[in-house]
Motif scaffolding. Structure first.
Motif, PDB file in Angstrom:
ATOM      1  N   GLY A 199     -59.471 -44.204   0.790  1.00 29.85           N
ATOM      2  CA  GLY A 199     -57.954 -43.879   0.855  1.00 29.85           C
ATOM      3  C   GLY A 199     -57.813 -42.631   1.764  1.00 29.85           C
ATOM      4  O   GLY A 199     -56.525 -42.648   2.199  1.00 29.85           O
TER       5      GLY A 199
ATOM      6  N   ALA B 273     -47.948 -37.002   5.641  1.00 30.51           N
ATOM      7  CA  ALA B 273     -47.392 -37.188   4.315  1.00 30.51           C
ATOM      8  C   ALA B 273     -46.090 -37.976   4.573  1.00 30.51           C
ATOM      9  O   ALA B 273     -45.615 -38.774   3.719  1.00 30.51           O
ATOM     10  CB  ALA B 273     -47.470 -35.977   3.462  1.00 30.51           C
TER      11      ALA B 273
ATOM     12  N   ILE C   4     -46.167 -39.751   1.021  1.00 28.59           N
ATOM     13  CA  ILE C   4     -46.749 -39.633   0.112  1.00 28.59           C
ATOM     14  C   ILE C   4     -46.918 -38.155  -0.240  1.00 28.59           C
ATOM     15  O   ILE C   4     -46.594 -37.549   0.859  1.00 28.59           O
ATOM     16  CB  ILE C   4     -48.420 -40.131  -0.012  1.00 28.59           C
ATOM     17  N   SER C   5     -47.231 -37.798  -1.419  1.00 30.16           N
ATOM     18  CA  SER C   5     -47.220 -36.173  -1.614  1.00 30.16           C
ATOM     19  C   SER C   5     -47.892 -35.303  -0.750  1.00 30.16           C
ATOM     20  O   SER C   5     -49.066 -35.410  -0.627  1.00 30.16           O
ATOM     21  CB  SER C   5     -47.673 -36.142  -2.950  1.00 30.16           C
TER      22      SER C   5
ATOM     23  N   ILE D  74     -52.115 -34.662  -0.549  1.00 22.86           N
ATOM     24  CA  ILE D  74     -52.647 -35.271   0.554  1.00 22.86           C
ATOM     25  C   ILE D  74     -53.450 -34.125   1.219  1.00 22.86           C
ATOM     26  O   ILE D  74     -54.786 -34.228   1.874  1.00 22.86           O
ATOM     27  CB  ILE D  74     -52.141 -35.855   2.018  1.00 22.86           C
TER      28      ILE D  74
ATOM     29  N   ARG E 221     -56.744 -33.629  -0.700  1.00 24.31           N
ATOM     30  CA  ARG E 221     -57.666 -34.544  -0.635  1.00 24.31           C
ATOM     31  C   ARG E 221     -58.421 -34.581   0.890  1.00 24.31           C
ATOM     32  O   ARG E 221     -59.231 -34.677   1.054  1.00 24.31           O
ATOM     33  CB  ARG E 221     -56.909 -36.035  -0.585  1.00 24.31           C
TER      34      ARG E 221
ATOM     35  N   SER F 145     -49.857 -36.092 -14.035  1.00 26.76           N
ATOM     36  CA  SER F 145     -50.574 -35.552 -13.016  1.00 26.76           C
ATOM     37  C   SER F 145     -51.435 -34.243 -13.597  1.00 26.76           C
ATOM     38  O   SER F 145     -51.194 -33.826 -14.788  1.00 26.76           O
ATOM     39  CB  SER F 145     -49.855 -35.139 -11.959  1.00 26.76           C
TER      40      SER F 145
ATOM     41  N   LYS G 170     -45.958 -48.321  -7.428  1.00 22.95           N
ATOM     42  CA  LYS G 170     -46.890 -48.160  -6.245  1.00 22.95           C
ATOM     43  C   LYS G 170     -46.287 -47.506  -5.211  1.00 22.95           C
ATOM     44  O   LYS G 170     -47.118 -46.580  -4.482  1.00 22.95           O
ATOM     45  CB  LYS G 170     -47.413 -49.595  -5.513  1.00 22.95           C
ATOM     46  N   LYS G 171     -44.895 -47.223  -4.870  1.00 20.56           N
ATOM     47  CA  LYS G 171     -44.437 -46.301  -3.891  1.00 20.56           C
ATOM     48  C   LYS G 171     -44.311 -44.962  -4.335  1.00 20.56           C
ATOM     49  O   LYS G 171     -43.630 -44.082  -3.682  1.00 20.56           O
ATOM     50  CB  LYS G 171     -43.220 -47.171  -3.335  1.00 20.56           C
TER      51      LYS G 171
ATOM     52  N   PRO H 152     -44.648 -41.426  -5.125  1.00 23.18           N
ATOM     53  CA  PRO H 152     -45.520 -40.326  -4.700  1.00 23.18           C
ATOM     54  C   PRO H 152     -46.563 -39.873  -5.830  1.00 23.18           C
ATOM     55  O   PRO H 152     -47.575 -39.773  -5.246  1.00 23.18           O
ATOM     56  CB  PRO H 152     -44.582 -39.340  -4.286  1.00 23.18           C
TER      57      PRO H 152
ATOM     58  N   GLN I 239     -49.997 -41.313  -6.014  1.00 21.17           N
ATOM     59  CA  GLN I 239     -51.016 -40.906  -4.826  1.00 21.17           C
ATOM     60  C   GLN I 239     -52.116 -39.819  -5.440  1.00 21.17           C
ATOM     61  O   GLN I 239     -53.118 -39.704  -5.154  1.00 21.17           O
ATOM     62  CB  GLN I 239     -50.664 -40.465  -3.696  1.00 21.17           C
ATOM     63  N   TYR I 240     -51.613 -38.860  -6.518  1.00 21.41           N
ATOM     64  CA  TYR I 240     -52.296 -37.879  -7.276  1.00 21.41           C
ATOM     65  C   TYR I 240     -52.622 -38.047  -8.436  1.00 21.41           C
ATOM     66  O   TYR I 240     -53.079 -37.297  -9.318  1.00 21.41           O
ATOM     67  CB  TYR I 240     -51.691 -36.581  -6.505  1.00 21.41           C
TER      68      TYR I 240
END
Lengths: 395, 117
Positions: A109, A128, A133-134, A138, A141, B9, B97-98, B100, B103-104
């Motif tokens: 990913g 991002a 995405i956050s 990111i 990561r 999270s 899925k979209k 945010p 993702q974490y």
């Protein structure tokens, strides 16, 4: 210094030590010093050589400062005796960086963001924002991946012949990821497909003997050539409805050249096949219409070797163009229904085909399902417009 | 059908975030809320105070028990929620899925038990 330089310099600096983060810091230092020195002393004859030498010296300074005991070896890999000569041609080590970024030991990913950051010099926050995405996630990561590359000593060597197919596949997947992620999100999508094209052409240029690398550059090139036609007033425009006058002709010619080169290597592959299909669509520019039979022929080949849900759905749409909408609907029905239940393109295709056979009520149901599965606003608007037009027609 | 997304999270991730980091994080969530709104599926969202501030209510031997702290101690904690209104689980999963947080962390998707609304 241009975009090409950043990745070149970083790859040279990190390939020696395996430490991307230290190389980034040293390079940032060198750029800062350049801003101080060049306006006063003039730009050196070989700016890249100057930056590499300066960055290396900064690294050595930094390590001397942090080395607690004098006997601690500074860095086995760092070649202090051989500083970059001012007039030396800069070697291009970006290929090793591409392989490191997509190493199997690194979480898949993060391959694409890692490439965008190290090879193209993107900030984590920009990546991002483009991919929605956050940024904090990111950034963390990316740091973890670079830490692992250093700690686990992931090699910067070009893979051996036996490893090459799998390793190259991973590089291409990551480049393709930059393209598809950029394409999917409405925001900044144009920019990101441009970056993906840059990476693909870089890879094709560095590996001219690999047919699929050129195939990928061709595929992304064709898609990129339609960037100005794909979105009109915030609404998605399907390929066969696009104004071909908005297509980027030089980009198409470049893609054709990549495809021709790939074909000359006679090593068949998926990206080449997909690019060949795109090449037929692009022929519409000549005013001869679309050769659906040729597209179907190539699509059958694609489905035979790579029967993904997307390819199968696409095949149904093309079958409809050649043999009529009923045949297209039959082709859709022949796909395992479980695999397309939540697959938006299958419902959108079914809706379009149901309209053509006059089953308006069923078409509206399929449009509703497709719309509910669509998270991109531009595509949602497009489907909603079609559905609204259909309802107006029905009453 | 109403679906609630429970955003789990690791709070450690937020420990070192500065004002700029928060601003960027809010921008990404703002875009997500915008997408939900423009699609007409948005119902509600909330961002919760850290798990240490939780109070848990339960009953023991028929008597209410108010406990200072969360129900279960795991590394990932509930950080926020989204409520959306979409036709079915397929659509809810596309939106999850979209999100945010997917993702974490993890996004748990649950249908409303109160029926259509």
């Amino acid at each position: 210094v241009a975009r090409a330089s950043y990745g070149k310099l970083l790859s040279i600096l990190s390939a020696r030590s395996g430490d991307i983060m230290a190389a980034e810091d040293a390079l940032a230092d060198a750029f800062r010093l350049a801003l101080e020195s060049w306006p006063i002393h003039g730009v050196p004859k070989n700016p890249e050589g100057w930056l590499v030498t300066t960055a290396k010296n900064r690294r050595i300074d930094a390590m001397r400062r942090t080395a607690r005991a004098p006997m601690v070896p500074i860095d086995d890999h760092l070649d202090i005796a051989e500083p970059q000569k001012e007039d030396e041609e800069m070697p291009d080590r970006r290929l090793s960086l591409l392989f490191v970024c997509s190493h199997p030991a690194i979480d898949r990913g993060i391959h694409t963001p890692l490439m965008l950051q190290t090879v193209l010099g993107f900030e984590a926050a920009d990546i991002a924002r483009s991919f929605l995405i956050s940024p904090t996630a990111i950034a963390q990561r990316l740091v973890r991946a670079k830490q692992k590359i250093k700690d686990a000593k992931i090699s910067f060597k070009i893979p051996e012949r036996s490893d090459m197919p799998a390793r190259l596949e991973a590089v291409m997947e990551a480049v393709y990821g930059a393209y598809s992620l950029g394409w999917m999100n409405d925001r900044d999508a144009k920019d990101m497909t441009g970056e993906a094209l840059y990476l693909a052409e870089l890879l094709a240029g560095l590996m001219p003997q690999e047919a699929e690398a050129s195939g990928l550059a061709a595929l992304i090139g064709f898609s990129h050539s339609r960037r100005n036609a794909r979105l009109i007033d915030g609404v998605f425009v399907a390929l066969d409805e696009q104004d071909s006058g908005l297509w980027d002709k030089p980009a198409i010619m470049r893609a054709e050249a990549h495809l021709k080169h790939a074909a000359s290597l006679t090593k068949f592959g998926r990206f080449q096949l997909e690019a060949a299909i795109q090449s037929i669509y692009a022929k519409r520019l000549d005013g001869t219409g679309t050769d659906w039979r040729a597209i179907l022929h190539l699509t059958e080949g694609l489905v035979k070797y790579w029967p993904t849900v997307g390819a199968l759905t696409n095949r149904a749409a093309i079958v409809a163009e050649v043999f009529g909408p009923e045949a297209g609907l039959n082709a859709l029905d022949s796909i395992a229904q479980n695999s397309i239940r939540a697959f938006q393109p299958a419902h959108a295709t079914r809706a379009h085909l149901l309209v053509r056979v006059g089953k308006i009520a069923d078409a509206i149901l399929s449009y509703d399902k497709a719309i509910s599965l669509t998270t991109e606003l531009s595509v949602r608007r497009w489907l909603e417009q079609r559905k609204t037009a259909l309802q107006a027609q029905a009453t | 059908m109403r679906y609630t997304f429970l955003l789990y999270s690791d709070p450690a991730m937020a420990a070192n975030m500065g004002p700029d980091d928060w601003a960027r994080e809010k921008e990404v969530y703002g875009a997500y809320i915008g997408a939900l709104n423009e699609a007409g599926v948005f119902v509600d969202t909330d961002w919760l105070q850290p798990v240490e501030t939780a109070t848990t209510v339960s009953f023991e031997d028929g008597k209410p028990r108010i406990q200072d702290g969360p129900f279960a101690a795991t590394r990932e904690t509930l950080g926020g929620t989204f409520v959306i209104n979409v036709p079915d689980l397929d659509a809810a999963l596309e939106w999850a899925k979209k999100c945010p947080a997917a993702q974490y962390g993890k996004v748990e998707v649950r249908a409303s038990a109160m029926g259509e609304g």
